[in-house]
Design a protein around this motif. Structure first.
Motif, short mmCIF file in Angstrom:
data_model
loop_
_atom_site.label_atom_id
_atom_site.label_comp_id
_atom_site.label_asym_id
_atom_site.label_seq_id
_atom_site.Cartn_x
_atom_site.Cartn_y
_atom_site.Cartn_z
N LEU A 178 0.82 -1.22 0.00
CA LEU A 178 0.00 0.00 0.00
C LEU A 178 0.85 1.27 0.00
O LEU A 178 0.35 2.35 -0.32
N SER A 179 2.13 1.13 0.35
CA SER A 179 3.03 2.29 0.34
C SER A 179 3.67 2.48 -1.04
O SER A 179 4.37 3.48 -1.26
N ILE A 180 3.45 1.56 -1.94
CA ILE A 180 4.04 1.60 -3.28
C ILE A 180 3.11 2.36 -4.22
O ILE A 180 1.89 2.16 -4.19
N PRO A 181 3.65 3.27 -5.05
CA PRO A 181 2.80 3.95 -6.04
C PRO A 181 2.03 2.92 -6.88
O PRO A 181 2.55 1.86 -7.22
N LYS A 183 1.30 2.61 -9.90
CA LYS A 183 1.89 2.18 -11.18
C LYS A 183 2.94 1.08 -10.99
O LYS A 183 3.25 0.37 -11.94
N ASN A 184 3.47 0.96 -9.77
CA ASN A 184 4.53 -0.02 -9.50
C ASN A 184 4.05 -1.23 -8.70
O ASN A 184 4.84 -2.13 -8.40
N ARG A 185 2.76 -1.27 -8.35
CA ARG A 185 2.29 -2.34 -7.47
C ARG A 185 2.32 -3.71 -8.13
O ARG A 185 2.55 -4.72 -7.46
N SER A 186 2.07 -3.77 -9.43
CA SER A 186 2.12 -5.05 -10.12
C SER A 186 3.53 -5.63 -10.06
O SER A 186 3.73 -6.82 -9.79
N ILE A 187 4.55 -4.77 -10.30
CA ILE A 187 5.94 -5.20 -10.21
C ILE A 187 6.25 -5.67 -8.80
O ILE A 187 6.88 -6.72 -8.60
N HIS A 188 5.80 -4.91 -7.81
CA HIS A 188 6.04 -5.24 -6.41
C HIS A 188 5.48 -6.62 -6.08
O HIS A 188 6.16 -7.47 -5.50
N ARG A 189 4.24 -6.87 -6.47
CA ARG A 189 3.59 -8.15 -6.18
C ARG A 189 4.28 -9.30 -6.90
O ARG A 189 4.51 -10.37 -6.34
N LYS A 190 4.61 -9.08 -8.16
CA LYS A 190 5.19 -10.15 -8.97
C LYS A 190 6.61 -10.49 -8.54
O LYS A 190 7.03 -11.66 -8.60
N LEU A 191 7.37 -9.51 -8.10
CA LEU A 191 8.73 -9.80 -7.60
C LEU A 191 8.65 -10.58 -6.30
O LEU A 191 9.43 -11.51 -6.07
N ASN A 192 7.72 -10.21 -5.43
CA ASN A 192 7.57 -10.97 -4.18
C ASN A 192 7.07 -12.38 -4.47
O ASN A 192 7.45 -13.33 -3.78
N GLU A 193 6.24 -12.52 -5.51
CA GLU A 193 5.81 -13.86 -5.92
C GLU A 193 7.00 -14.66 -6.44
O GLU A 193 7.13 -15.86 -6.16
N LEU A 194 7.88 -13.99 -7.18
CA LEU A 194 9.09 -14.65 -7.67
C LEU A 194 9.93 -15.17 -6.51
O LEU A 194 10.38 -16.33 -6.51
N PHE A 195 10.15 -14.33 -5.50
CA PHE A 195 10.93 -14.75 -4.33
C PHE A 195 10.30 -15.98 -3.68
O PHE A 195 11.00 -16.94 -3.31
#
Length: 221
Positions: A178-181, A183-195
Motif C-alpha cells: 500500500l506504500s508503493i505507487p 503504477k509499481n504495485r504489479s511489479i512489487h507483487r510479482k517480484l515478491n511472488e518470484l521470491f
C-alpha cells in the motif's frame, strides 16, 4: 527512459560510488556505448554489474547464452566480447530498441556471434529447445519474471545458471504494497511472488546479491 531505481541504491552511497567509479572501466566502443546510454538515460546494467558479469562469465565460460531483454544491445555485446567463443541469443519485443540493438551489434562486428529474436519472450521462449543454454540473463519486464521462470529453467542446461537483474526495486520490494505507487504495485507483487516461488522450490539454489538494483542467481540442484 529514466530508471529511477538506479538512483535508489541498496548499498551505502560511498560503496556504490566506488563500485561504479573505482573499479576497472570499459574501453573502446563498449565504453562509448555505456557513456552514450548514460547521457541519453537509456537503461543499461550499471557498471558494478558490468564488472561482476565479466568476472563471473570468465570463470563460468558458458558456450550458449540466452538474454531476455536486449534493449540497445549493450549487455549482449558485453557478454559476447567477454567470451569470444560463445554464442548469445537475445530476445526483445520493442521494435525501436531492436533496431538500435542491430546497429550496435553491427558496430561491434558481432552479427555472427549474436542472434536477435524479435517478439514476445513468452512466445519465443516456448520455441527454444530444452536444455540448450549454459547461462541465461533476464533483464526485461520485472512483472513478467515469474511468468518466464518455468521456460527459462526448461531451456537451462544442467549446472547452468540463471541471472535475474533488478529484483530489489531500490529496496522498496520489501515495503508494504500500500506504500508503493499504484503504477509499481504489479511489479512489487510479482517480484515478491518470484521470491516465494524460488525459495519454496527445493530443486533450486539461489542467491541475491545487492549489485545495481539487486541480482538473483539461480541454479538447479
Amino acid at each position: 527512459m529514466l530508471n529511477e531505481m538506479m538512483y535508489r541504491p541498496v548499498v551505502d552511497e560511498k560503496v556504490l560510488e566506488f563500485l561504479r567509479l573505482g573499479q576497472n572501466q570499459l574501453t573502446g566502443d563498449l565504453k562509448e556505448l555505456e557513456e552514450e546510454a548514460h547521457e541519453q538515460n537509456v537503461p543499461i546494467i550499471p557498471h558494478e554489474t558490468v564488472v561482476f558479469l565479466q568476472f563471473y562469465l570468465s570463470l563460468m565460460a558458458p558456450k550458449n547464452i540466452l538474454e531476455i531483454g536486449t534493449a540497445i544491445g549493450f549487455s549482449a555485446s558485453l557478454m559476447a566480447k567477454t567470451l569470444p567463443e560463445s554464442h548469445v541469443t537475445t530476445i526483445d519485443r520493442n521494435p525501436l530498441m531492436a533496431e538500435k540493438a542491430k546497429v550496435n551489434i553491427a558496430r561491434f562486428n558481432l552479427e555472427k556471434q549474436i542472434t536477435l529474436l524479435e517478439g514476445q519472450a513468452a512466445d519465443l521462449l516456448q520455441t527454444l529447445p530444452e536444455k540448450t543454454y549454459d547461462f541465461i540473463f533476464m533483464d526485461s519486464a520485472k512483472a513478467k519474471y515469474v511468468e518466464f521462470l518455468p521456460e527459462c529453467l526448461r531451456v537451462l542446461k544442467e549446472n547452468g545458471v540463471l541471472m535475474i537483474d533488478d529484483v530489489l526495486q531500490g529496496g522498496t520490494v520489501f515495503d508494504d504494497v500500500l506504500s508503493i505507487p499504484r503504477k509499481n504495485r504489479s511489479i512489487h507483487r510479482k517480484l515478491n511472488e518470484l521470491f516465494q516461488v524460488v525459495h519454496e522450490d527445493k530443486n533450486l539454489m539461489s542467491s541475491i546479491i545487492p549489485l545495481g538494483d539487486g541480482i538473483m542467481l539461480l541454479k538447479k540442484k
